[in-house]
Each structure stands twice: as structure tokens, then as C-alpha cells.
Design a protein around this motif. Sequence first.
Motif: not given
Length: 309
Positions: A13-17, A90-95, A175-182, A270-277
Motif C-alpha cells: 500500500f501507499i500511505l499518502l499521509g 517512498k511511502k509504502t507499507i507491505s500488505y 491509503v489516504d492516511h499516515f497509518f492503516c486504519e479500518v 485532512e483535518q482528521g489526519k492532524f487530529i489523529a497525529l
Amino acid sequence: MMEKLNASSEGYFILLGFSKWPQLEVILFVVILIFYLMTLIGNLFIIMLSYLDSCLHTPMYFFLSNLSFLDLCYTTSSIPQLLVNLWGPKKTISYAGCIVQLYFVLALGTTECVLLMVMSYDRYAAVCKPLHYTVLMHPRLCQSLALASWVSGFTNSALHSLFILWVPLCGHYQVDHFFCEVPALLKLSCVDTHFNELTLMFTSSIFALIPLFLILTSYCAIARAVLKMQSITRLQKVFGTCGSHLMVVSLFFIPALFIYLQPSTENSQEQGKFIALFYTVVTPSLNPLIYTLRNKDVRGAVRRLMERE
């Protein structure tokens, strides 16, 4: 067609972050690294101090040690990967790595909700039932409550992780986040995920809203007991321990609720990413400071430890 649907299972996956703000990535890397080191040092300090000083062998510090270990695991489940992605192109993470990360992030987040509820019950027993406190919070019960927190978190996460494994992802990798979430992974599916979303909403209500309600109920009872107190010294101690826990609860629940209760739009994502951070990076680093600053028990334990050395 099936090969395309399951393409991600053998790939990455590519974590767009925060890739929409490339100019911020170096600054974020430095800031996140500093907070991560603070988290490691602060929480390890609490765990070691609680273990080494016999005066801190109490239910409160037993649960606090659990919270510190939980915060160490929670940040480590996502922050090192984020730092790697911020540093390099690279912003990848294996499956497999993504599924493992999803499992632990969800498990540890759920565990923290339940553990904070347990800690509020401990404070309720200490303030409202002081004469029966040692009977109510005996070591075996404390261990059982802590174990129940961990087991419930990891069981809930196992359920959602299995559901994600069964969802075909149609060969989409971003994946439109900086970590894998449901929720972020469900957006990659090309099939109906209504059942998964309902299950997530239901379990989130059980493991987030119910603990929050019980925490607030405990503090309402504590507030009534505080109003009846005559001793200034005991009042200060109550405000010290309960105030610290209430601040930690606020730093954890308010950002999380803000993310899940706001309507889903591009801006909210986008706001959610910074709040999650914030609650992934900042909150775990502040917890040790909140519990140790102006805490006479901790200062006394440090002094005794230094005298022993």
C-alpha cells in the motif's frame, strides 16, 4: 478478475499521509521524532519508577504503568513507519505490514478506552469509598481489570482485522492516511462495505461511548464527594490525582470523538489526519508529564531512588 481483486494481498500500500504538504514533511519529521523520544523516555520512566519503589505499589500506579506500557506500544505501532515515510520518497507499507499495523493500532486504541474507564473506577473507589478502598481494589481484582482491558481490545481488533481480510480491495493501493486504519481501507473496496461500517460503528459505541459515559458518571460521584470534604490536604490530593486522570481522558477522547462525529468530507479527512497525529503522537508524550508534575508521590519516589543509589 479475482487476481485483480486480491492484488493487494501480494503487494503493498501507499500511505499518502501528508504528501499534499511536501514542504511540511521535514518539519513534521523533526517534531514527531522529538515527541516520540519524549514518549519513550517518559513512559519508561514511569514504568521503572513504579516497579522499583515499593511505595508506588498501589492500584493507581499499577494502572498507570499499564497505561504507560500501552502508550509505548500504541505509538510504536505507527510512528516509526510514519517517520520512515516522511524521511524518504517512498511511502509504502507491505500488505502484511499494513494488516499487522491495523490490528495493533485498533487493539491498543480500544484497550486504552477501557483502561481509562477502569482507572476512573479506581479514583471513584479511592475518593468515595476510602475506608473500603483496599478491600475493593485488592491486587487480584486490579490484575483482572487490567487483563480484561487488554483482552477486550485485542478481541475487538481481531474481529475487524478478519473482516478486512475478507474484503476485496480491487487492486487500489493508495491509503489516504499516515497509518492503516479500518475506515481508510474500506474506502479501497469496490464491494458493499455497509456491514463492516455498521459493525465498526456498533463496536465503537461499546468501546468508546460506554467507557466515556462511565468515566463521566464516576467523576460526577467524585465531584459530589469533593464538595463534602473538609480537609484541605485531602482535597488537594484528590484534585492532584483525579485532575491528572481527567486531563488524560480529555486529551484522548475529545480528539477521537471529533474525528468520528464530524461529517465525512475532503476537508474533514485532512483535518482528521492532524487530529489523529495529535492523539497518536502528542497525547502519549504528555501523559507522563501530566501524572508526574506536581505529584508528591513521584517526587518522593525519585528522591528515595537517588538516595539509595
